[in-house]
Design a protein around this motif. Sequence first.
Motif, PDB file in Angstrom:
ATOM      1  N   HIS A 297       0.807  -1.225   0.000  1.00 15.87           N
ATOM      2  CA  HIS A 297       0.000   0.000   0.000  1.00 15.87           C
ATOM      3  C   HIS A 297       0.838   1.272   0.000  1.00 15.87           C
ATOM      4  O   HIS A 297       0.379   2.323   0.430  1.00 15.87           O
ATOM      5  CB  HIS A 297      -0.961   0.043   1.195  1.00 15.87           C
ATOM      6  CG  HIS A 297      -1.947  -1.083   1.183  1.00 15.87           C
ATOM      7  ND1 HIS A 297      -3.103  -1.050   0.448  1.00 15.87           N
ATOM      8  CD2 HIS A 297      -1.930  -2.275   1.813  1.00 15.87           C
ATOM      9  CE1 HIS A 297      -3.762  -2.188   0.631  1.00 15.87           C
ATOM     10  NE2 HIS A 297      -3.061  -2.952   1.445  1.00 15.87           N
ATOM     11  N   SER A 298       2.064   1.211  -0.435  1.00 11.03           N
ATOM     12  CA  SER A 298       2.858   2.431  -0.486  1.00 11.03           C
ATOM     13  C   SER A 298       2.650   3.120  -1.821  1.00 11.03           C
ATOM     14  O   SER A 298       2.136   2.527  -2.768  1.00 11.03           O
ATOM     15  CB  SER A 298       4.335   2.111  -0.273  1.00 11.03           C
ATOM     16  OG  SER A 298       4.742   1.137  -1.205  1.00 11.03           O
ATOM     17  N   LYS A 299       3.065   4.377  -1.883  1.00  7.60           N
ATOM     18  CA  LYS A 299       2.817   5.128  -3.110  1.00  7.60           C
ATOM     19  C   LYS A 299       3.947   6.118  -3.363  1.00  7.60           C
ATOM     20  O   LYS A 299       4.385   6.815  -2.458  1.00  7.60           O
ATOM     21  CB  LYS A 299       1.490   5.883  -2.970  1.00  7.60           C
ATOM     22  CG  LYS A 299       1.172   6.746  -4.176  1.00  7.60           C
ATOM     23  CD  LYS A 299      -0.204   7.384  -4.041  1.00  7.60           C
ATOM     24  CE  LYS A 299      -0.442   8.345  -5.193  1.00  7.60           C
ATOM     25  NZ  LYS A 299      -1.718   9.026  -5.108  1.00  7.60           N
ATOM     26  N   ILE A 300       4.423   6.151  -4.586  1.00  7.25           N
ATOM     27  CA  ILE A 300       5.415   7.154  -4.962  1.00  7.25           C
ATOM     28  C   ILE A 300       4.926   7.860  -6.207  1.00  7.25           C
ATOM     29  O   ILE A 300       4.488   7.224  -7.173  1.00  7.25           O
ATOM     30  CB  ILE A 300       6.792   6.512  -5.221  1.00  7.25           C
ATOM     31  CG1 ILE A 300       7.379   5.998  -3.901  1.00  7.25           C
ATOM     32  CG2 ILE A 300       7.758   7.523  -5.852  1.00  7.25           C
ATOM     33  CD1 ILE A 300       8.688   5.265  -4.048  1.00  7.25           C
ATOM     34  N   SER A 301       4.975   9.169  -6.153  1.00  5.64           N
ATOM     35  CA  SER A 301       4.471   9.940  -7.279  1.00  5.64           C
ATOM     36  C   SER A 301       5.534  10.940  -7.734  1.00  5.64           C
ATOM     37  O   SER A 301       6.049  11.713  -6.941  1.00  5.64           O
ATOM     38  CB  SER A 301       3.209  10.657  -6.808  1.00  5.64           C
ATOM     39  OG  SER A 301       2.798  11.595  -7.748  1.00  5.64           O
ATOM     40  N   TRP A 302       5.897  10.876  -8.988  1.00  3.20           N
ATOM     41  CA  TRP A 302       6.875  11.807  -9.555  1.00  3.20           C
ATOM     42  C   TRP A 302       6.128  12.844 -10.397  1.00  3.20           C
ATOM     43  O   TRP A 302       5.314  12.471 -11.240  1.00  3.20           O
ATOM     44  CB  TRP A 302       7.850  11.104 -10.488  1.00  3.20           C
ATOM     45  CG  TRP A 302       8.715  10.038  -9.894  1.00  3.20           C
ATOM     46  CD1 TRP A 302       8.510   8.700  -9.960  1.00  3.20           C
ATOM     47  CD2 TRP A 302       9.952  10.214  -9.189  1.00  3.20           C
ATOM     48  NE1 TRP A 302       9.532   8.030  -9.331  1.00  3.20           N
ATOM     49  CE2 TRP A 302      10.435   8.940  -8.854  1.00  3.20           C
ATOM     50  CE3 TRP A 302      10.693  11.340  -8.807  1.00  3.20           C
ATOM     51  CZ2 TRP A 302      11.611   8.743  -8.153  1.00  3.20           C
ATOM     52  CZ3 TRP A 302      11.868  11.147  -8.113  1.00  3.20           C
ATOM     53  CH2 TRP A 302      12.321   9.864  -7.788  1.00  3.20           C
ATOM     54  N   THR A 303       6.432  14.096 -10.183  1.00  4.85           N
ATOM     55  CA  THR A 303       5.898  15.112 -11.081  1.00  4.85           C
ATOM     56  C   THR A 303       7.079  15.941 -11.543  1.00  4.85           C
ATOM     57  O   THR A 303       7.897  16.362 -10.725  1.00  4.85           O
ATOM     58  CB  THR A 303       4.895  16.021 -10.356  1.00  4.85           C
ATOM     59  OG1 THR A 303       3.921  15.205  -9.738  1.00  4.85           O
ATOM     60  CG2 THR A 303       4.209  16.959 -11.338  1.00  4.85           C
ATOM     61  N   GLN A 304       7.202  16.145 -12.829  1.00  5.22           N
ATOM     62  CA  GLN A 304       8.328  16.949 -13.275  1.00  5.22           C
ATOM     63  C   GLN A 304       7.914  17.941 -14.350  1.00  5.22           C
ATOM     64  O   GLN A 304       7.104  17.647 -15.209  1.00  5.22           O
ATOM     65  CB  GLN A 304       9.472  16.060 -13.773  1.00  5.22           C
ATOM     66  CG  GLN A 304       9.100  15.133 -14.929  1.00  5.22           C
ATOM     67  CD  GLN A 304      10.314  14.427 -15.506  1.00  5.22           C
ATOM     68  OE1 GLN A 304      11.311  14.227 -14.835  1.00  5.22           O
ATOM     69  NE2 GLN A 304      10.246  14.069 -16.779  1.00  5.22           N
ATOM     70  N   VAL A 305       8.465  19.129 -14.242  1.00  6.98           N
ATOM     71  CA  VAL A 305       8.321  20.117 -15.293  1.00  6.98           C
ATOM     72  C   VAL A 305       9.735  20.395 -15.778  1.00  6.98           C
ATOM     73  O   VAL A 305      10.562  20.920 -15.039  1.00  6.98           O
ATOM     74  CB  VAL A 305       7.644  21.399 -14.788  1.00  6.98           C
ATOM     75  CG1 VAL A 305       7.609  22.449 -15.887  1.00  6.98           C
ATOM     76  CG2 VAL A 305       6.238  21.087 -14.312  1.00  6.98           C
ATOM     77  N   GLU A 306      10.033  19.957 -16.991  1.00  4.57           N
ATOM     78  CA  GLU A 306      11.387  20.051 -17.510  1.00  4.57           C
ATOM     79  C   GLU A 306      11.428  21.154 -18.550  1.00  4.57           C
ATOM     80  O   GLU A 306      10.890  20.999 -19.638  1.00  4.57           O
ATOM     81  CB  GLU A 306      11.777  18.727 -18.175  1.00  4.57           C
ATOM     82  CG  GLU A 306      11.721  17.509 -17.273  1.00  4.57           C
ATOM     83  CD  GLU A 306      12.926  17.414 -16.376  1.00  4.57           C
ATOM     84  OE1 GLU A 306      14.036  17.721 -16.845  1.00  4.57           O
ATOM     85  OE2 GLU A 306      12.761  17.058 -15.198  1.00  4.57           O
ATOM     86  N   THR A 307      12.033  22.263 -18.219  1.00  4.61           N
ATOM     87  CA  THR A 307      12.113  23.327 -19.222  1.00  4.61           C
ATOM     88  C   THR A 307      13.554  23.644 -19.601  1.00  4.61           C
ATOM     89  O   THR A 307      13.808  24.192 -20.650  1.00  4.61           O
ATOM     90  CB  THR A 307      11.449  24.622 -18.723  1.00  4.61           C
ATOM     91  OG1 THR A 307      12.119  25.035 -17.536  1.00  4.61           O
ATOM     92  CG2 THR A 307       9.984  24.419 -18.437  1.00  4.61           C
ATOM     93  N   GLY A 308      14.488  23.315 -18.722  1.00  2.00           N
ATOM     94  CA  GLY A 308      15.869  23.728 -18.955  1.00  2.00           C
ATOM     95  C   GLY A 308      16.741  22.617 -19.491  1.00  2.00           C
ATOM     96  O   GLY A 308      16.249  21.620 -20.008  1.00  2.00           O
TER      97      GLY A 308
END
Lengths: 481, 380
Positions: A297-308
Amino acid sequence: MASDQRILDDLTSKEYEHGWSVDIASESAPKGLSEDIVKFISARKGEPDWLLEWRLKSYRKWLEMTPPEWANIHYPAIDYQSIIYYSAPRQKASPKSLEEVDPELLKTFERLGISLTEQKRLSGIAVDAVFDSVSVATTFRETLAELGIIFCSFSEAVREHPELVRKYLGSVVPPHDNYFAALNSAVFSDGSFCYIPHGVRCPMELSTYFRINAANTGQFERTLIIADEGSYVSYLEGCTAPMRDENQLHAAVVEIIALKNAEVKYSTVQNWYPGDKDGKGGIYNFVTKRGLCAGDHSKISWTQVETGSAITWKYPSCVLKGDYSVGEFYSVAVTNHHQQADTGTKMVHIGKHTRSRIVSKGISAGKSQNSYRGQVHVMKRAVNARNHSQCDSLLMGDRCGAHTFPYIDVENSSARVEHEATTSKIGEDQIFYCQQRGMDEESAVALIVNGYAKEVLNQLPMEFAVEAQKLLALTLEGSVG
Amino acid sequence: MNTQEAIELPDSKTESYRFTPIARELARLFDLTTTAESTAPIEYQPHLLPLTGVHNLVFINGKLTEGKSLPWVKVSDDVHTENGLDAFAKLNYSQQEETVSISIPQGTAPGVLCIYYVLTGKANVIAHPRIALSAGPDTEWLILEKAISLANSPTFLNRQCTVSLAPYARLSWVQIQSDRADSFQVNNTEFRVAEKAKFNSYTLSTSGAMIRNNLSVRIVGSEAEAHLFGLYALSGKTHVDNHTVADHEQPNALSNELYKGILADQSKAVFNGKIFVRQLAQKTNAFQSNRNIILSDAATIHTKPQLEIWADDVKCSHGCTAGQLDDEAMFYLRSRGISEGKAKSLLLHAFATEVFESLSHQGIRSVVDEILEGRLNTIA
């Protein structure tokens, strides 16, 4: 067409706003890489023997490895002997409070909009600021310590919590994982360490801010996040670098461990210097990020905004080992001018009833190349695994490219895996519609792009979402394909 | 003829053969430096498909035996070596002197040509047939291919095909791969589609040991159309690998790809679909879809739909899925008194038939349907 061209031209003349550098006395290691340099870094940080041994082992591994060539990126071979592997702003041994930190340094971060002084209390974000190779300040330490949360620089963690570091370092990204991870393991200089104890919900966003300042240096930081059973943490990462003509290397490693019922949310707004409009200079961003959902029941969430970054090579991944664990990946990658991005994720379903979701939005403009590369692997044991992936690409101009390389490997009959991808441009009718309602073309494009990326931007914590939206608008303002 | 020693077949370290260890299997079972000797005349007629009003070409162990008299068929031995050939194509060129050229001239009435590859012999049965086909302007033909193994040992068919469609040509290409469980196949097929030509490809794979299909379509004329359909319904240890390429070099063209798979037992399928849209190819529509039903935990699917796009005014999409039969649909049928096996085969049939919906030739459609039905009944 003429106006399209004008707008594209406008776009290509946009400048990088964090391109300044400051004169701060710093001390660095001599150029080049050898066992001596590894020892030098380790000695400078006063590290225990086991860590030096670990570094040396990684270094020797690295010598045997070759740089990966499968990615859809092109760059001249990197001369690893012309990089300075350690550069630290000169300051007192370890600042106890912000008063002791070099005021010039504080000003630097203030200019970046990252105030390390407590005035940020209102917004309630704890920041660990990494300047070149070392962590210069960590705010809100006491508040967090009351809850038992450890949030400090990596070097401090090695000194004060060696048992935790030793147990988890390299457990998700082993040194031999890939070329850049091996390099990082040998020469990593600092980074952030974070431990959330059993059952604690971290009351504020934790944040690391990376800044490369010195010339010719590479930045090799290492982040380790451990979320103990039933805990929750939201972690932010931001980065900028001055404008320089040469390419600078950034090879970081991020490891996340989520134990039973824990949840980690990791958000990145990556804004390294992308190089000028002719593709000169810019950061080579070769980053290994991986999270292990170790418990059920664990959770990992990646959010990325890659502009450079001139080159982005980055695949934040989730290893879903615990039953019912969840992995998420939300990404917006924008490339312009001569930027190249090869980014995506890897979801490895090992446990039963594991779920993953991938949303990737690529936007390419100018002469850039933007690739999504992802893997969804459902192992035999992963009964009822579920994945949905969506990757969309938006093209602006006919000189750029969008590429999609999804790998889907299913070894289980109860798994459900879905992948969909589209490529398109901003419709003339959409722009026309906005213009009819009194918007100029530039704000129409910003509106449409923001709408396009909304699904990802919505995942960002509020403070970051504002910055990300601004960045998107800035990078792409007015570019109509 | 000893050039083959320099040919190194791709092993699992090669990205495009990562999941298909065909080189290893072939090395284990065959001596690739020789080909099967032609044997005494063999009774292959009963094994041909029951079709009337069609032209037949029959290759025995890679040599054309029946159909030489057709006016537009020519056997030539000018081996032209091209650059950039894949290893299996090189092997084909090094082992086979004959190229069978088929050129259907403008003004030829629509027709059907069936090509059979008969493999026969006692040991080391290998065939390297090579075909170059050109469909003239405005022609409308259907080509069907099938391998027939009549040997006493494992067989390996390494067939090489280049096909060009002239402007306004309409061509359908059907491959039926339902050979014996110890048969290996590598099919290299390259299509060039000129402007306003229309091309349909249907690949049905139901049995064999290991099959690798390299099917590439280059769209070299504007307003051309290419539709690629494929179905693999596998059981046992059959391994089918479909690598397709749709390469848009010219504008205003359409490509549409639909591959579906049903995997039972320990079968394995690999799908890799590439779509390239070059900078010139504005206003391209390119679609791709790969859907799989996995019936057993021992079955594996590796799918990689890949888009590479350099033009901005295009509509491209791809999708792929892997899953099971819908429980609710199953329940619906069961609740109406249909047995589990029957319900399963009904649903699988519904899933599979979409692939061949546009195959308009009645005779061939019924042949395909029959093979498919037999297959699905045994899988379910």
